[in-house]
Write a protein that holds these residues in place. Sequence first.
Motif, PDB file in Angstrom:
ATOM      1  N   LEU A 204       0.805  -1.229   0.000  1.00 49.56           N
ATOM      2  CA  LEU A 204       0.000   0.000   0.000  1.00 49.56           C
ATOM      3  C   LEU A 204       0.840   1.282   0.000  1.00 49.56           C
ATOM      4  N   PRO A 205       1.900   1.392   0.783  1.00 50.04           N
ATOM      5  CA  PRO A 205       2.725   2.606   0.675  1.00 50.04           C
ATOM      6  C   PRO A 205       3.368   2.757  -0.696  1.00 50.04           C
TER       7      PRO A 205
ATOM      8  N   THR B 245       0.719   3.976  -3.116  1.00 49.54           N
ATOM      9  CA  THR B 245       0.422   5.379  -2.810  1.00 49.54           C
ATOM     10  C   THR B 245       1.502   6.303  -3.348  1.00 49.54           C
ATOM     11  N   ILE B 246       2.752   5.935  -3.161  1.00 59.28           N
ATOM     12  CA  ILE B 246       3.862   6.753  -3.651  1.00 59.28           C
ATOM     13  C   ILE B 246       3.851   6.833  -5.170  1.00 59.28           C
TER      14      ILE B 246
ATOM     15  N   ILE C  34       1.254   6.517  -7.175  1.00 58.98           N
ATOM     16  CA  ILE C  34       0.121   7.341  -7.604  1.00 58.98           C
ATOM     17  C   ILE C  34       0.422   8.815  -7.397  1.00 58.98           C
ATOM     18  N   ILE C  35       0.981   9.177  -6.262  1.00 59.16           N
ATOM     19  CA  ILE C  35       1.316  10.585  -6.004  1.00 59.16           C
ATOM     20  C   ILE C  35       2.364  11.073  -7.001  1.00 59.16           C
TER      21      ILE C  35
END
Length: 82
Positions: free
Chosen positions: A50-51, A54-55, A57-58
């Motif tokens: 998940l991290p 998230t990274i 996508i950002i």
Amino acid sequence: MLKNYFKIAWRNLTRQKGYSFTVPIAWFVISKWLQSYAFRINIHWTYFVLPFVTIVIIALLTVSFQSIEAAVANPVKSLRTE
């Protein structure tokens, strides 16, 4: 144009294979380390995935926004201010 940008960005992200090698090693080391404690907990794989997602996508959103903003901008306006 935008489709080609995403294709190049995705190709560059998939070439970075370091994450796929380090996650299983980190999970194994952390699991063994946590087993030495009196109160044991399990580390689930989502704590690593998940991290990373998230990274990614950002990073994609940030680079996409900046690229689209630069492509749409009027070059005469930016040359005038320099």
